[in-house]
Write a protein that holds these residues in place. Structure first.
Motif, PDB file in Angstrom:
ATOM      1  N   GLY A  70       0.929  -1.069  -0.055  1.00 52.78           N
ATOM      2  CA  GLY A  70       0.244   0.305  -0.072  1.00 52.78           C
ATOM      3  C   GLY A  70       1.035   0.774  -0.307  1.00 52.78           C
ATOM      4  O   GLY A  70       1.722   1.487   0.382  1.00 52.78           O
ATOM      5  N   PHE A  71       0.347   2.589   0.009  1.00 53.88           N
ATOM      6  CA  PHE A  71       0.865   3.565  -0.858  1.00 53.88           C
ATOM      7  C   PHE A  71       0.026   4.400   0.095  1.00 53.88           C
ATOM      8  O   PHE A  71      -1.626   4.410   0.059  1.00 53.88           O
ATOM      9  N   GLY A  72       0.601   5.759   1.212  1.00 51.41           N
ATOM     10  CA  GLY A  72      -0.377   6.809   0.969  1.00 51.41           C
ATOM     11  C   GLY A  72       0.416   7.549   1.098  1.00 51.41           C
ATOM     12  O   GLY A  72       1.741   7.717   1.459  1.00 51.41           O
ATOM     13  N   VAL A  73      -0.414   9.474   0.401  1.00 51.89           N
ATOM     14  CA  VAL A  73       0.783  10.091   0.778  1.00 51.89           C
ATOM     15  C   VAL A  73      -0.014  11.375   1.314  1.00 51.89           C
ATOM     16  O   VAL A  73      -1.168  11.700   1.170  1.00 51.89           O
ATOM     17  N   GLY A  74       0.962  12.480   2.294  1.00 54.37           N
ATOM     18  CA  GLY A  74       0.998  13.028   2.931  1.00 54.37           C
ATOM     19  C   GLY A  74       1.432  14.231   1.620  1.00 54.37           C
ATOM     20  O   GLY A  74       2.728  13.922   1.828  1.00 54.37           O
ATOM     21  N   GLY A  75       0.678  15.786   1.166  1.00 57.83           N
ATOM     22  CA  GLY A  75       1.012  16.551   1.031  1.00 57.83           C
ATOM     23  C   GLY A  75       0.562  18.792   1.440  1.00 57.83           C
ATOM     24  O   GLY A  75       0.367  18.557   1.803  1.00 57.83           O
ATOM     25  N   GLN A  76       1.379  19.198   0.862  1.00 55.56           N
ATOM     26  CA  GLN A  76       1.750  20.654   0.262  1.00 55.56           C
ATOM     27  C   GLN A  76       0.255  20.979   0.128  1.00 55.56           C
ATOM     28  O   GLN A  76      -0.514  20.075  -0.361  1.00 55.56           O
ATOM     29  N   MET A  77      -0.353  21.514   1.159  1.00 56.86           N
ATOM     30  CA  MET A  77      -2.366  22.024   1.310  1.00 56.86           C
ATOM     31  C   MET A  77      -2.015  23.241   0.265  1.00 56.86           C
ATOM     32  O   MET A  77      -1.239  23.955  -0.081  1.00 56.86           O
ATOM     33  N   HIS A  78      -3.439  22.989  -0.117  1.00 63.54           N
ATOM     34  CA  HIS A  78      -3.591  24.386  -1.031  1.00 63.54           C
ATOM     35  C   HIS A  78      -3.419  24.713  -2.379  1.00 63.54           C
ATOM     36  O   HIS A  78      -3.961  25.816  -3.082  1.00 63.54           O
ATOM     37  N   GLY A  79      -1.979  24.107  -3.040  1.00 63.60           N
ATOM     38  CA  GLY A  79      -2.406  24.335  -4.362  1.00 63.60           C
ATOM     39  C   GLY A  79      -2.920  24.197  -5.463  1.00 63.60           C
ATOM     40  O   GLY A  79      -3.466  22.644  -5.244  1.00 63.60           O
ATOM     41  N   ASP A 209      -9.424   5.529   3.247  1.00 57.49           N
ATOM     42  CA  ASP A 209     -10.028   5.195   2.296  1.00 57.49           C
ATOM     43  C   ASP A 209      -8.909   4.509   0.797  1.00 57.49           C
ATOM     44  O   ASP A 209      -8.364   5.113   0.233  1.00 57.49           O
ATOM     45  N   VAL A 210      -9.711   3.258   0.055  1.00 56.02           N
ATOM     46  CA  VAL A 210      -8.467   3.051  -0.473  1.00 56.02           C
ATOM     47  C   VAL A 210      -9.007   3.493  -1.982  1.00 56.02           C
ATOM     48  O   VAL A 210     -10.509   3.015  -1.986  1.00 56.02           O
ATOM     49  N   VAL A 211      -8.407   4.327  -2.990  1.00 55.43           N
ATOM     50  CA  VAL A 211      -9.343   4.941  -3.981  1.00 55.43           C
ATOM     51  C   VAL A 211      -8.649   4.100  -5.230  1.00 55.43           C
ATOM     52  O   VAL A 211      -9.290   4.257  -6.934  1.00 55.43           O
ATOM     53  N   GLY A 212      -7.982   3.360  -5.374  1.00 57.66           N
ATOM     54  CA  GLY A 212      -7.204   2.410  -6.080  1.00 57.66           C
ATOM     55  C   GLY A 212      -6.088   1.974  -5.994  1.00 57.66           C
ATOM     56  O   GLY A 212      -5.986   1.340  -4.923  1.00 57.66           O
ATOM     57  N   THR A 213      -5.272   1.379  -7.123  1.00 59.62           N
ATOM     58  CA  THR A 213      -4.371   0.139  -7.124  1.00 59.62           C
ATOM     59  C   THR A 213      -3.778   0.611  -7.714  1.00 59.62           C
ATOM     60  O   THR A 213      -3.855   1.970  -9.009  1.00 59.62           O
ATOM     61  N   VAL A 214      -2.285   1.383  -7.345  1.00 54.44           N
ATOM     62  CA  VAL A 214      -0.935   1.194  -8.561  1.00 54.44           C
ATOM     63  C   VAL A 214      -1.466   0.241  -9.899  1.00 54.44           C
ATOM     64  O   VAL A 214      -1.631  -0.455 -10.462  1.00 54.44           O
ATOM     65  N   SER A 216      -0.724  -0.424 -13.342  1.00 54.88           N
ATOM     66  CA  SER A 216       0.170  -1.907 -14.560  1.00 54.88           C
ATOM     67  C   SER A 216       1.729  -1.632 -14.854  1.00 54.88           C
ATOM     68  O   SER A 216       2.550  -1.956 -14.499  1.00 54.88           O
ATOM     69  N   ASP A 217       1.651  -0.025 -15.875  1.00 53.16           N
ATOM     70  CA  ASP A 217       2.710   0.789 -15.854  1.00 53.16           C
ATOM     71  C   ASP A 217       3.618   0.195 -15.329  1.00 53.16           C
ATOM     72  O   ASP A 217       4.696   0.645 -15.278  1.00 53.16           O
ATOM     73  N   VAL A 218       3.347   1.451 -13.999  1.00 54.78           N
ATOM     74  CA  VAL A 218       3.781   2.006 -12.929  1.00 54.78           C
ATOM     75  C   VAL A 218       4.538   0.600 -12.383  1.00 54.78           C
ATOM     76  O   VAL A 218       5.153   0.677 -11.607  1.00 54.78           O
ATOM     77  N   LEU A 219       3.229   0.072 -12.081  1.00 54.59           N
ATOM     78  CA  LEU A 219       4.316  -1.591 -11.001  1.00 54.59           C
ATOM     79  C   LEU A 219       4.872  -2.393 -11.807  1.00 54.59           C
ATOM     80  O   LEU A 219       6.179  -2.683 -11.348  1.00 54.59           O
ATOM     81  N   ALA A 220       5.162  -2.268 -13.313  1.00 53.20           N
ATOM     82  CA  ALA A 220       6.423  -2.484 -14.491  1.00 53.20           C
ATOM     83  C   ALA A 220       7.488  -2.214 -13.924  1.00 53.20           C
ATOM     84  O   ALA A 220       8.609  -2.503 -14.008  1.00 53.20           O
ATOM     85  N   VAL A 228      -1.395  -3.401  -4.789  1.00 55.67           N
ATOM     86  CA  VAL A 228      -0.697  -1.963  -4.396  1.00 55.67           C
ATOM     87  C   VAL A 228      -1.647  -0.852  -4.160  1.00 55.67           C
ATOM     88  O   VAL A 228      -1.999  -0.234  -5.159  1.00 55.67           O
ATOM     89  N   LYS A 229      -2.717  -1.159  -3.273  1.00 53.20           N
ATOM     90  CA  LYS A 229      -3.259  -0.135  -2.699  1.00 53.20           C
ATOM     91  C   LYS A 229      -2.586   1.002  -2.747  1.00 53.20           C
ATOM     92  O   LYS A 229      -1.913   1.509  -1.556  1.00 53.20           O
ATOM     93  N   VAL A 230      -3.583   2.270  -2.406  1.00 52.89           N
ATOM     94  CA  VAL A 230      -3.607   3.826  -2.565  1.00 52.89           C
ATOM     95  C   VAL A 230      -4.770   4.294  -1.699  1.00 52.89           C
ATOM     96  O   VAL A 230      -5.841   4.258  -2.537  1.00 52.89           O
TER      97      VAL A 230
END
Length: 485
Positions: A70-79, A209-214, A216-220, A228-230
């Motif tokens: 799994g992946f989880g992203v925290g990021g700079q806000m407001h941009g 919440d899981v919004v999708g999976t990585v 296939s081209d990125v996995l490769a 891989v859940k995101v």
């Protein structure tokens, strides 16, 4: 294993965490930041993705890549990130610390009116928020505005590139001034004001919440076999709050990063009558109020790197002392200010120097000025009847024992430090583990994973001296604000 990502302003930080919360490896990749005009701040979204992929490859180079679940992203806000019909970035992202939207912010607050904005969103307009940026593009770059098919925030662009899911979580969406925070839905009134339609905005989710999976081209490309859940992820402050255990009602976290925040949790939406702070959704499915200083640790970095040309931060702080007795004061408004003054034109200054003023006194004033600015926000919370007696502290500035001591005494509260101060990246990894079902919810996960290291109690004598110093400090902005116009 789970990857947490902190998509920051100066670079992307990634960490690899196992299911028990043990951090196995960390990687940082820096990228550029541009200031095309005074007060402007922009970045290339393509850099975010490219450097994140490089970071992931380095992060998983010594493990079986397929152990990543799994992946989880925290990021700079407001941009503001805007894409055309071909999913190409239309223009560089306008960042959270960009101050170009004074006219649009004034229009929203004065012509639309703060009462209406608070009714529609629970907040008023600040120059850093996303809605004024949208209006700026509408007013100043009409050809670009006509091309817009998707509007998203920085971390959501990364998620979109990884998964193809057009998503946003409630905590990050809260800082756009497009979300009805109390009811967790897009505000039709604000969309109309900003000339955008709901199909231009992402679908909303809770942070875990899981919004999708990585894809296939990125996995490769990464050499990963399997799914891989995101998860939706979170705004950097909400993600950092998870990483510091600031979840559930009645908790507080102070972040001393590029910007500075005071983050106070609640189980319910808090209606802010004075509008000096922000009322946002939290990544634990609750809510929080937040005060945000646009310049915090960046003040010290500017002072040391650009003015003194001295990289030895620790040695400089060894020369400081006599806490609460410094006659030099510093206003920390290098990029303007958000909370509580909401003035993008505000600027920094030193005051109180004399012929015997030393470099150490000026350096100490920078640290104290940020602490006083944080107290400005805490005083607003106190006026609302919120009583905070202790806080966790994180961010680059929190690594300084002296700055932590100054914070404890200026705020007159207990300050707790962490064994692993990994902020949004750890929060992102915890969200990914929750999304994968390892933990039942964010609160339970944080309880099991986050560990505290040490505490600093305020010294009554020093705190009393800082009370008197703060009485002087808080008069400085009201007496100088007209000069900034």
């Amino acid at each position: 294993m789970y990857i947490g990502v902190d998509l920051g302003t100066s670079g992307v930080k990634l960490l690899l965490m196992d299911k028990d919360g043990k951090i196995l490896k960390k990687v940082t990749k820096e990228y550029g930041l541009s200031f095309p005009q005074p007060g402007w701040s922009e970045q290339n979204p393509y850099d975010w993705y490219d450097y994140t992929i490089l970071g992931i490859k380095e992060l998983i180079s010594e493990i079986n890549p397929s152990d990543v679940k799994g992946f989880g992203v925290g990021g700079q806000m407001h941009g503001l990130v805007i894409l055309d019909e071909n999913d190409e970035v239309i223009r560089p992202a306008i960042l959270w610390n960009d101050g170009r939207t004074t006219a649009e912010t004034d229009y929203l607050n004065n012509e639309i009116g703060t009462d209406k904005l608070a009714k529609y969103t629970g907040n008023i307009a600040f120059a850093g928020f996303t809605a004024p940026k949208i209006l700026w593009v509408y007013n100043n770059e009409p050809d670009n505005f006509k091309k817009i098919k998707k509007i998203m925030l920085p971390k959501d662009y990364l998620v979109y590139r990884l998964t193809g899911a057009f998503s946003c979580d409630y905590s990050d969406a809260s800082g756009m001034l497009l979300l009805d925070v109390k009811n967790k839905c897009w505000s039709k009134e604000m969309l109309d004001i900003c000339h955008v339609s709901e199909d231009m905005l992402p679908k909303l989710y809770e942070s875990s919440d899981v919004v999708g999976t990585v894809k296939s081209d990125v996995l490769a490309d990464l050499g990963i076999n399997g799914e891989v859940k995101v998860v939706a992820g979170a705004g950097d402050n909400a993600a950092a709050a998870i990483g510091t255990g600031t979840v559930g009602a009645g908790r507080c976290n102070i972040s001393l990063g590029t910007s500075g925040t005071i983050f106070i949790t609640d189980s319910k939406f808090v209606d802010l009558d004075n509008n000096a702070l922000h009322s946002f959704a939290h990544s634990d499915k609750g809510f929080h109020i937040m005060g945000c200083m646009l310049s915090a640790a960046s003040c010290n970095k500017w002072w040391m790197d650009e003015i003194l040309r001295d990289k030895d931060y620790a040695k400089a702080q060894e020369e400081m002392g006599n806490l609460g007795e410094n006659n030099v004061f510093f206003l920390p408004y290098l990029m303007g200010e958000r909370s509580p003054h909401n003035n993008p034109k505000a600027r920094s200054m030193f005051i109180g120097m004399s012929m015997d003023t030393t470099r150490a006194q000026m350096s100490q004033a920078v640290l104290e000025g940020v602490a006083f600015g944080m107290r400005d926000c805490l005083e607003v919370a106190k006026e609302m009847g919120i009583n905070i007696t202790e806080t966790c502290i994180c961010g680059g500035g929190a690594k300084s024992p002296l700055w932590r001591k100054i914070m404890a005494n200026v705020l007159n509260i207990k300050v707790n430090t962490l064994k692993n101060d990994e902020g949004p990246a750890l929060g992102g990894a915890i969200l990914a583990a929750v999304g994968d079902g390892v933990y039942p919810d964010v609160i339970e996960a944080a309880k099991k994973i986050v560990e505290y290291d040490s505490s600093i109690e305020p010294d009554a004598e020093i705190a009393a001296k800082y009370d008197k110093a703060y009485d002087f400090y808080k008069k400085l902005y009201p007496h100088t604000k007209d000069l900034f116009q």
